[in-house]
Design a protein around this motif. Structure first.
Motif, PDB file in Angstrom:
ATOM      1  N   LEU A 224     -26.494 -44.356   4.201  1.00 26.60           N
ATOM      2  CA  LEU A 224     -26.413 -43.285   4.903  1.00 26.60           C
ATOM      3  C   LEU A 224     -27.501 -42.610   5.851  1.00 26.60           C
ATOM      4  N   ILE A 225     -28.019 -42.100   4.998  1.00 22.35           N
ATOM      5  CA  ILE A 225     -29.268 -41.167   4.926  1.00 22.35           C
ATOM      6  C   ILE A 225     -30.280 -42.313   4.815  1.00 22.35           C
ATOM      7  N   THR A 226     -30.282 -43.115   3.925  1.00 17.65           N
ATOM      8  CA  THR A 226     -31.468 -44.434   4.536  1.00 17.65           C
ATOM      9  C   THR A 226     -31.459 -44.742   5.563  1.00 17.65           C
ATOM     10  N   ALA A 227     -30.458 -45.023   5.937  1.00 14.26           N
ATOM     11  CA  ALA A 227     -30.200 -45.831   7.076  1.00 14.26           C
ATOM     12  C   ALA A 227     -30.837 -44.996   8.624  1.00 14.26           C
ATOM     13  N   ASP A 228     -30.994 -43.670   8.525  1.00 11.65           N
ATOM     14  CA  ASP A 228     -31.250 -42.472   9.294  1.00 11.65           C
ATOM     15  C   ASP A 228     -30.840 -42.298   9.820  1.00 11.65           C
ATOM     16  N   VAL A 229     -29.109 -42.532   9.480  1.00 12.34           N
ATOM     17  CA  VAL A 229     -28.058 -41.709  10.365  1.00 12.34           C
ATOM     18  C   VAL A 229     -28.544 -40.370  10.362  1.00 12.34           C
ATOM     19  N   GLY A 230     -29.058 -39.375   9.331  1.00 15.63           N
ATOM     20  CA  GLY A 230     -29.511 -37.924   9.488  1.00 15.63           C
ATOM     21  C   GLY A 230     -28.559 -37.578   8.717  1.00 15.63           C
ATOM     22  N   VAL A 231     -29.091 -36.266   8.019  1.00 13.07           N
ATOM     23  CA  VAL A 231     -28.127 -35.732   7.009  1.00 13.07           C
ATOM     24  C   VAL A 231     -26.135 -34.599   7.708  1.00 13.07           C
ATOM     25  N   LYS A 232     -27.028 -34.152   8.278  1.00 10.92           N
ATOM     26  CA  LYS A 232     -25.401 -33.710   8.981  1.00 10.92           C
ATOM     27  C   LYS A 232     -24.837 -34.785   9.664  1.00 10.92           C
ATOM     28  N   ALA A 233     -24.722 -35.923  10.361  1.00 15.36           N
ATOM     29  CA  ALA A 233     -23.607 -37.355  10.595  1.00 15.36           C
ATOM     30  C   ALA A 233     -23.203 -37.639   9.018  1.00 15.36           C
ATOM     31  N   SER A 234     -24.559 -38.062   8.447  1.00 16.73           N
ATOM     32  CA  SER A 234     -24.238 -38.585   6.706  1.00 16.73           C
ATOM     33  C   SER A 234     -22.665 -37.507   6.590  1.00 16.73           C
ATOM     34  N   ALA A 235     -22.891 -36.317   6.464  1.00 17.29           N
ATOM     35  CA  ALA A 235     -22.209 -35.618   5.565  1.00 17.29           C
ATOM     36  C   ALA A 235     -20.429 -35.823   6.441  1.00 17.29           C
ATOM     37  N   GLU A 236     -20.789 -35.563   7.888  1.00 21.85           N
ATOM     38  CA  GLU A 236     -19.630 -35.469   8.660  1.00 21.85           C
ATOM     39  C   GLU A 236     -18.790 -36.328   8.580  1.00 21.85           C
ATOM     40  N   ILE A 237     -19.548 -37.896   8.407  1.00 18.38           N
ATOM     41  CA  ILE A 237     -18.755 -39.260   7.445  1.00 18.38           C
ATOM     42  C   ILE A 237     -18.490 -39.555   6.516  1.00 18.38           C
ATOM     43  N   MET A 238     -18.695 -38.736   5.898  1.00 12.62           N
ATOM     44  CA  MET A 238     -18.064 -39.163   4.126  1.00 12.62           C
ATOM     45  C   MET A 238     -17.074 -37.690   4.290  1.00 12.62           C
ATOM     46  N   ALA A 239     -17.364 -36.059   4.198  1.00 12.74           N
ATOM     47  CA  ALA A 239     -16.423 -36.101   3.979  1.00 12.74           C
ATOM     48  C   ALA A 239     -14.509 -36.232   4.588  1.00 12.74           C
ATOM     49  N   HIS A 240     -14.795 -37.128   5.681  1.00 15.60           N
ATOM     50  CA  HIS A 240     -13.919 -37.482   6.400  1.00 15.60           C
ATOM     51  C   HIS A 240     -13.451 -39.074   6.170  1.00 15.60           C
ATOM     52  N   LEU A 241     -13.935 -39.873   4.844  1.00 18.94           N
ATOM     53  CA  LEU A 241     -13.827 -40.900   4.492  1.00 18.94           C
ATOM     54  C   LEU A 241     -13.303 -40.219   2.755  1.00 18.94           C
ATOM     55  N   GLN A 242     -13.783 -39.514   2.413  1.00 19.24           N
ATOM     56  CA  GLN A 242     -13.297 -38.874   0.785  1.00 19.24           C
ATOM     57  C   GLN A 242     -12.119 -38.022   1.410  1.00 19.24           C
ATOM     58  N   LYS A 243     -11.858 -37.951   2.146  1.00 17.39           N
ATOM     59  CA  LYS A 243     -10.762 -37.024   2.401  1.00 17.39           C
ATOM     60  C   LYS A 243      -9.441 -38.433   2.351  1.00 17.39           C
ATOM     61  N   ARG A 244      -9.915 -39.131   3.176  1.00 19.46           N
ATOM     62  CA  ARG A 244      -8.434 -40.047   3.072  1.00 19.46           C
ATOM     63  C   ARG A 244      -8.443 -40.823   1.997  1.00 19.46           C
ATOM     64  N   PHE A 245      -9.694 -40.517   1.508  1.00 17.03           N
ATOM     65  CA  PHE A 245     -10.077 -41.697  -0.067  1.00 17.03           C
ATOM     66  C   PHE A 245      -8.775 -40.820  -1.111  1.00 17.03           C
ATOM     67  N   LYS A 246      -8.910 -39.839  -1.271  1.00 20.49           N
ATOM     68  CA  LYS A 246      -8.184 -38.939  -2.394  1.00 20.49           C
ATOM     69  C   LYS A 246      -6.705 -38.477  -1.358  1.00 20.49           C
ATOM     70  N   ALA A 247      -6.392 -39.140  -0.992  1.00 15.16           N
ATOM     71  CA  ALA A 247      -4.932 -39.136  -0.203  1.00 15.16           C
ATOM     72  C   ALA A 247      -4.576 -40.161  -0.585  1.00 15.16           C
ATOM     73  N   ARG A 248      -5.172 -41.314  -0.760  1.00 18.11           N
ATOM     74  CA  ARG A 248      -4.888 -42.950  -1.388  1.00 18.11           C
ATOM     75  C   ARG A 248      -4.571 -43.344  -0.215  1.00 18.11           C
ATOM     76  N   GLU A 249      -5.168 -43.490   1.058  1.00 12.60           N
ATOM     77  CA  GLU A 249      -4.945 -44.530   2.404  1.00 12.60           C
ATOM     78  C   GLU A 249      -5.890 -45.460   2.313  1.00 12.60           C
ATOM     79  N   PHE A 250      -6.769 -46.023   1.236  1.00 11.60           N
ATOM     80  CA  PHE A 250      -7.197 -46.860   1.489  1.00 11.60           C
ATOM     81  C   PHE A 250      -6.962 -47.693  -0.044  1.00 11.60           C
ATOM     82  N   ALA A 251      -6.434 -48.656   0.653  1.00 12.05           N
ATOM     83  CA  ALA A 251      -5.972 -49.684  -0.146  1.00 12.05           C
ATOM     84  C   ALA A 251      -6.787 -50.727  -0.765  1.00 12.05           C
ATOM     85  N   ASP A 252      -7.672 -50.917  -0.427  1.00 17.53           N
ATOM     86  CA  ASP A 252      -9.472 -51.705  -1.132  1.00 17.53           C
ATOM     87  C   ASP A 252     -10.095 -50.689  -0.371  1.00 17.53           C
ATOM     88  N   ALA A 253     -11.658 -52.371  -0.528  1.00 17.24           N
ATOM     89  CA  ALA A 253     -12.631 -51.546   0.014  1.00 17.24           C
ATOM     90  C   ALA A 253     -12.596 -52.339   1.730  1.00 17.24           C
TER      91      ALA A 253
END
Length: 418
Positions: free
Chosen positions: A155-184
């Protein structure tokens, strides 16, 4: 006595000279009274030696002479037959379409022109963003923490930006820890939704307000981003929507900038107001707005010289142009379009901030997405400013300027099935 007998015998035995025999032509009898016999003179044969039988020539063919009236009738019938045949239809001549000065009717859509979704997919799918994420999920079919780390780097390499990338990843990691994703695949669907949510607030297509006549559109940007070319493409687009418009050649600093805009005006049959090289751009904008207002044009698009956002005195000149326009129309300009080069990356954030502070940007045009643009800068601009992205540039052709569609853009960058 004897002498008399001899003389008598002489006269008696002497044969009389026969006249030369000649062959006479044989003429056939006419079968009917209406037929007239026609005969050709027979050739006279050479004299035959005495005692030889003369050669009898065959009777010549009898040619029936056609009356003059019948000949004229036959010729007229042949002419009638020839002239009665239909002539081949000439091929239609395709004339180039010339748009009138003031156009209100909307032309038909070109059937050969690809739709906006197809055009975006064809161009944006080649960007670094699309290529890096496609290979990322193909290399990591299993869901694990390493996939999330690589996802943030991409995300950062593709010019999404540090702030936008951080917000996206924070949301995905939260759901990942809650085991909301069964697969990729579920992670991919969640990432797509995050990107769409980021672009949803800035999805506001440009609407020409008919209460403002003319609708004044001021284009600004740094050097080389494609402002003048974008104006030419906008002129074609607005004409297809049924608007009459005028152009103001306000870029009086760059060499041949006025001539370039005049060429675009000739292509689209649009009136261009210009004062030549080194003229005051505020004066050009003022004259153009007065002319457009008096002649009843729907839209006025004003060009400006490219300037670096770090040059304070040039940025102040934009403020002067805006103030001069308000003397003719207090609500002008009605749209301030900032043109941004999609290949500049995170520098686009600094440009947008400086121009927004100077004149108040109301819309963005991101160009050159068909080149080396990474594709993620639109998410960074959306996260940082929330200014609507009106159009994106996908190529050099006039029809390559497309209205921004977040759904089509995300589908091209990150398809549902990688």
């Amino acid at each position: 006595m004897t002498q008399n007998r001899l003389m008598f015998d002489f006269f008696k035995k002497k044969p009389k000279p026969e006249p030369p025999k000649t062959e006479t032509a044989v003429v056939a009898e006419p079968t009917t009274a209406s037929e007239l016999p026609v005969s050709e003179p027979a050739a006279v044969p050479a004299e035959t030696p005495s005692g030889a039988q003369p050669e009898i020539l065959p009777a010549p063919e009898v040619l029936e002479e056609t009356p003059p009236d019948a000949q004229a009738e036959a010729v007229s019938e042949q002419v009638a037959v020839i002239t009665s045949e239909p002539l081949p239809e000439p091929e239609p001549v395709v004339k180039p379409t010339v748009w009138p000065e003031s156009r209100t009717a909307e032309p038909e859509q070109n059937p050969t022109e690809p739709s906006s979704t197809e055009a975006v997919k064809k161009t944006v799918s080649k960007s670094l963003f699309a290529r890096s994420f496609g290979s990322l999920f193909s290399r990591n079919p299993k869901l694990d923490p390493e996939l999330l780390d690589e996802l943030e780097t991409a995300l950062i390499t593709a010019d999404v930006g540090v702030k936008a990338s951080a917000e996206i990843m924070a949301h995905l990691q939260k759901r990942f820890k809650a085991r909301e994703f069964a697969d990729a695949k579920q992670l991919l669907a969640a990432l797509r939704q995050q990107l769409l949510d980021l672009l949803a607030p800035i999805h506001k297509p440009l609407v020409i307000d008919k209460d403002h006549k003319p609708f004044v559109l001021l284009t600004i940007g740094v050097n080389g981003v494609g402002k003048t070319t974008t104006i030419g493409k906008l002129a074609r687009r607005f004409q297809h929507e049924g608007h009459s418009l005028m152009l103001a050649a306000g870029d009086t600093f760059r060499a041949a900038a006025v001539q370039q805009l005049q060429i675009w005006g000739e292509r689209n049959n649009v009136v261009v107001v210009a004062q030549g090289q080194d003229a005051d751009p505020a004066s050009v904008a003022f004259d153009a707005l007065q002319a457009a207002k008096s002649r009843g044009f729907d839209i006025l698009i004003a060009d400006t010289a490219g300037r670096l956002h770090t040059q304070t005195h040039l940025m102040a000149e934009l403020g002067k142009i805006k103030r001069v326009l308000t003397k003719v129309d207090a609500s002008a300009p009605h749209e301030v379009l900032l043109v941004i080069d999609g290949t500049t990356g995170q520098n686009a954030i600094s440009q947008c901030r400086a121009f927004h502070e100077a004149v108040g940007v109301t819309g963005l045009v991101v160009t050159k997405l068909d080149g080396s643009a990474k594709g993620g800068v639109l998410f960074a601009l959306a996260r940082e400013f929330g200014i609507p992205i009106r159009f994106i540039g996908l190529g050099e052709k006039p029809e390559d300027l497309r209205a921004f569609d977040p759904q089509a853009y995300v589908d091209a960058l990150l398809p549902k099935n990688l």
